[in-house]
Design a protein around this motif. Structure first.
Motif, mmCIF file in Angstrom:
data_model
loop_
_atom_site.group_PDB
_atom_site.id
_atom_site.type_symbol
_atom_site.label_atom_id
_atom_site.label_comp_id
_atom_site.label_asym_id
_atom_site.label_seq_id
_atom_site.Cartn_x
_atom_site.Cartn_y
_atom_site.Cartn_z
ATOM 1 N N HIS A 157 -1.517 3.091 40.782
ATOM 2 C CA HIS A 157 -2.416 2.544 39.765
ATOM 3 C C HIS A 157 -1.623 1.887 38.636
ATOM 4 O O HIS A 157 -1.995 0.805 38.164
ATOM 5 C CB HIS A 157 -3.350 3.624 39.222
ATOM 6 C CG HIS A 157 -4.405 4.026 40.188
ATOM 7 N ND1 HIS A 157 -5.498 3.235 40.478
ATOM 8 C CD2 HIS A 157 -4.538 5.129 40.968
ATOM 9 C CE1 HIS A 157 -6.260 3.829 41.371
ATOM 10 N NE2 HIS A 157 -5.693 4.985 41.698
ATOM 11 N N ARG A 158 -0.522 2.506 38.217
ATOM 12 C CA ARG A 158 0.325 1.898 37.182
ATOM 13 C C ARG A 158 0.915 0.590 37.682
ATOM 14 O O ARG A 158 0.990 -0.395 36.939
ATOM 15 C CB ARG A 158 1.458 2.848 36.780
ATOM 16 C CG ARG A 158 1.039 4.009 35.923
ATOM 17 C CD ARG A 158 2.243 4.728 35.336
ATOM 18 N NE ARG A 158 3.209 5.182 36.319
ATOM 19 C CZ ARG A 158 3.230 6.389 36.861
ATOM 20 N NH1 ARG A 158 2.318 7.294 36.524
ATOM 21 N NH2 ARG A 158 4.165 6.719 37.730
ATOM 22 N N ARG A 215 0.353 -2.929 35.823
ATOM 23 C CA ARG A 215 1.494 -3.691 35.322
ATOM 24 C C ARG A 215 1.501 -5.106 35.895
ATOM 25 O O ARG A 215 1.735 -6.073 35.171
ATOM 26 C CB ARG A 215 2.793 -2.979 35.693
ATOM 27 C CG ARG A 215 3.628 -2.695 34.496
ATOM 28 C CD ARG A 215 4.935 -2.037 34.844
ATOM 29 N NE ARG A 215 4.819 -0.610 34.624
ATOM 30 C CZ ARG A 215 4.732 0.307 35.577
ATOM 31 N NH1 ARG A 215 4.747 -0.030 36.840
ATOM 32 N NH2 ARG A 215 4.634 1.576 35.281
ATOM 33 N N ALA A 216 1.252 -5.197 37.186
ATOM 34 C CA ALA A 216 1.223 -6.524 37.824
ATOM 35 C C ALA A 216 0.108 -7.373 37.222
ATOM 36 O O ALA A 216 0.298 -8.568 36.971
ATOM 37 C CB ALA A 216 1.043 -6.376 39.332
ATOM 38 N N ALA A 217 -1.045 -6.771 36.964
ATOM 39 C CA ALA A 217 -2.162 -7.504 36.362
ATOM 40 C C ALA A 217 -1.792 -8.009 34.974
ATOM 41 O O ALA A 217 -2.094 -9.167 34.623
ATOM 42 C CB ALA A 217 -3.404 -6.614 36.289
ATOM 43 N N LEU A 218 -1.135 -7.184 34.182
ATOM 44 C CA LEU A 218 -0.723 -7.605 32.840
ATOM 45 C C LEU A 218 0.297 -8.727 32.903
ATOM 46 O O LEU A 218 0.237 -9.680 32.116
ATOM 47 C CB LEU A 218 -0.152 -6.422 32.062
ATOM 48 C CG LEU A 218 -1.157 -5.366 31.624
ATOM 49 C CD1 LEU A 218 -0.442 -4.151 31.036
ATOM 50 C CD2 LEU A 218 -2.147 -5.949 30.625
ATOM 51 N N PHE A 224 9.440 -0.999 37.603
ATOM 52 C CA PHE A 224 9.148 -0.149 36.451
ATOM 53 C C PHE A 224 8.947 1.307 36.874
ATOM 54 O O PHE A 224 8.874 2.195 36.028
ATOM 55 C CB PHE A 224 7.919 -0.659 35.691
ATOM 56 C CG PHE A 224 8.198 -1.932 34.947
ATOM 57 C CD1 PHE A 224 8.776 -1.897 33.686
ATOM 58 C CD2 PHE A 224 7.895 -3.158 35.518
ATOM 59 C CE1 PHE A 224 9.038 -3.071 33.009
ATOM 60 C CE2 PHE A 224 8.159 -4.337 34.839
ATOM 61 C CZ PHE A 224 8.733 -4.293 33.586
ATOM 62 N N GLU A 225 8.834 1.542 38.167
ATOM 63 C CA GLU A 225 8.680 2.902 38.698
ATOM 64 C C GLU A 225 10.051 3.419 39.111
ATOM 65 O O GLU A 225 10.355 3.588 40.293
ATOM 66 C CB GLU A 225 7.687 2.908 39.862
ATOM 67 C CG GLU A 225 6.269 2.609 39.469
ATOM 68 C CD GLU A 225 5.674 3.661 38.533
ATOM 69 O OE1 GLU A 225 6.047 4.853 38.630
ATOM 70 O OE2 GLU A 225 4.841 3.277 37.696
ATOM 71 N N HIS A 226 10.887 3.687 38.118
ATOM 72 C CA HIS A 226 12.292 4.038 38.331
ATOM 73 C C HIS A 226 12.497 5.254 39.235
ATOM 74 O O HIS A 226 13.483 5.328 39.949
ATOM 75 C CB HIS A 226 12.982 4.307 36.984
ATOM 76 C CG HIS A 226 12.902 3.158 36.050
ATOM 77 N ND1 HIS A 226 13.643 2.015 36.206
ATOM 78 C CD2 HIS A 226 12.132 2.962 34.944
ATOM 79 C CE1 HIS A 226 13.363 1.166 35.244
ATOM 80 N NE2 HIS A 226 12.443 1.715 34.463
ATOM 81 N N ASP A 227 11.578 6.194 39.186
ATOM 82 C CA ASP A 227 11.763 7.443 39.925
ATOM 83 C C ASP A 227 11.199 7.400 41.348
ATOM 84 O O ASP A 227 11.118 8.434 41.999
ATOM 85 C CB ASP A 227 11.110 8.607 39.168
ATOM 86 C CG ASP A 227 11.810 8.881 37.859
ATOM 87 O OD1 ASP A 227 13.014 8.586 37.750
ATOM 88 O OD2 ASP A 227 11.144 9.382 36.936
ATOM 89 N N SER A 228 10.826 6.241 41.818
ATOM 90 C CA SER A 228 10.217 6.170 43.146
ATOM 91 C C SER A 228 11.262 5.865 44.219
ATOM 92 O O SER A 228 12.259 5.184 43.967
ATOM 93 C CB SER A 228 9.135 5.087 43.183
ATOM 94 O OG SER A 228 9.728 3.802 43.204
ATOM 95 N N TYR A 229 10.988 6.356 45.419
ATOM 96 C CA TYR A 229 11.865 6.043 46.541
ATOM 97 C C TYR A 229 11.766 4.559 46.891
ATOM 98 O O TYR A 229 12.756 3.964 47.324
ATOM 99 C CB TYR A 229 11.539 6.902 47.766
ATOM 100 C CG TYR A 229 12.536 6.657 48.875
ATOM 101 C CD1 TYR A 229 13.731 7.350 48.907
ATOM 102 C CD2 TYR A 229 12.303 5.687 49.848
ATOM 103 C CE1 TYR A 229 14.677 7.104 49.884
ATOM 104 C CE2 TYR A 229 13.243 5.423 50.827
ATOM 105 C CZ TYR A 229 14.430 6.126 50.845
ATOM 106 O OH TYR A 229 15.374 5.864 51.802
ATOM 107 N N ALA A 230 10.612 3.964 46.693
ATOM 108 C CA ALA A 230 10.433 2.540 46.999
ATOM 109 C C ALA A 230 11.456 1.695 46.236
ATOM 110 O O ALA A 230 12.103 0.811 46.808
ATOM 111 C CB ALA A 230 9.007 2.097 46.670
ATOM 112 N N VAL A 231 11.606 1.979 44.959
ATOM 113 C CA VAL A 231 12.575 1.232 44.149
ATOM 114 C C VAL A 231 13.995 1.583 44.580
ATOM 115 O O VAL A 231 14.856 0.711 44.672
ATOM 116 C CB VAL A 231 12.350 1.495 42.643
ATOM 117 C CG1 VAL A 231 13.455 0.851 41.805
ATOM 118 C CG2 VAL A 231 10.988 0.973 42.220
#
Length: 144
Positions: free
Chosen positions: A92-93, A97-100, A121-128
Motif C-alpha cells: 500500500h505504501r 508513493r508511486a501515485a504521489l 523507499f522500502e529499504h527493509d524489503s527483500y525485493a529491494v
C-alpha cells in the motif's frame, strides 16, 4: 490511476499469492509479476538487471518465507473460492508513493517505471535487496 498493463501485473501477483495459498501479496509478489511486463523488463535490463536471476531470487524468497493460509483460516473465509490474499502495508505504501510521484510530475497514470522507482523507499524489503545485490540503485531506474 494505473495503466492497464500495471493493473494486469498486480492481478497476476494476487493470483500467484492465491494459488500458493499465501496469506499476503508482498512486494516480492508484485516485483515478480512485474518481470512479466515488457516495459518493466526494458527498464530493468536497461539499468543492468539480470531479469532471470531476479525472478529466481524472488521465487526462492517467496517459497521459503511467505506464510501460507491454513485450512482453518480458509474455512473462516468460506473456502478457497471466496478468499483473497491481502496486499501488505508495504505494498500500500508502494502504491501511494508511486501515485504521489506521478502526480507531482504532472502525469495521471502510474506505470511500471514509477512503481520500480517507488520500490527503493522500502529499504527493509527483500525485493529491494534483490535489486541492489545486482548493483542497481534507484538513480539507475530514474536515469533509464
Amino acid at each position: 490511476m494505473m495503466t492497464k498493463d500495471l493493473e494486469k501485473r498486480l492481478g497476476e501477483a494476487v493470483d500467484e499469492a492465491k494459488q500458493s495459498r499465501h496469506e499476503f501479496v508482498t512486494l516480492e509478489h508484485v516485483l515478480l509479476a512485474m518481470t512479466n511486463s515488457p516495459l518493466a523488463v526494458e527498464v530493468l535490463t536497461g539499468a543492468g538487471i539480470n531479469v532471470q536471476r531476479l525472478k529466481k531470487d524472488l521465487r526462492d524468497q517467496i517459497k521459503n518465507h511467505c506464510q501460507q493460509i491454513t485450512a482453518e483460516q480458509l474455512g473462516a473465509y468460506g473456502g478457497f473460492d471466496s478468499w483473497q490474499p491481502e496486499f501488505t502495508l508495504a505494498c500500500h505504501r508502494l502504491f501511494q508513493r508511486a501515485a504521489l510521484q506521478v502526480q507531482s510530475s504532472g502525469k495521471n497514470r502510474i506505470n511500471e517505471g514509477a512503481l520500480l522507482v517507488a520500490f527503493f523507499f522500502e529499504h527493509d524489503s527483500y525485493a529491494v535487496y534483490a535489486l541492489t545485490k545486482q548493483g542497481i540503485t534507484q538513480f539507475d531506474i530514474i536515469n533509464y
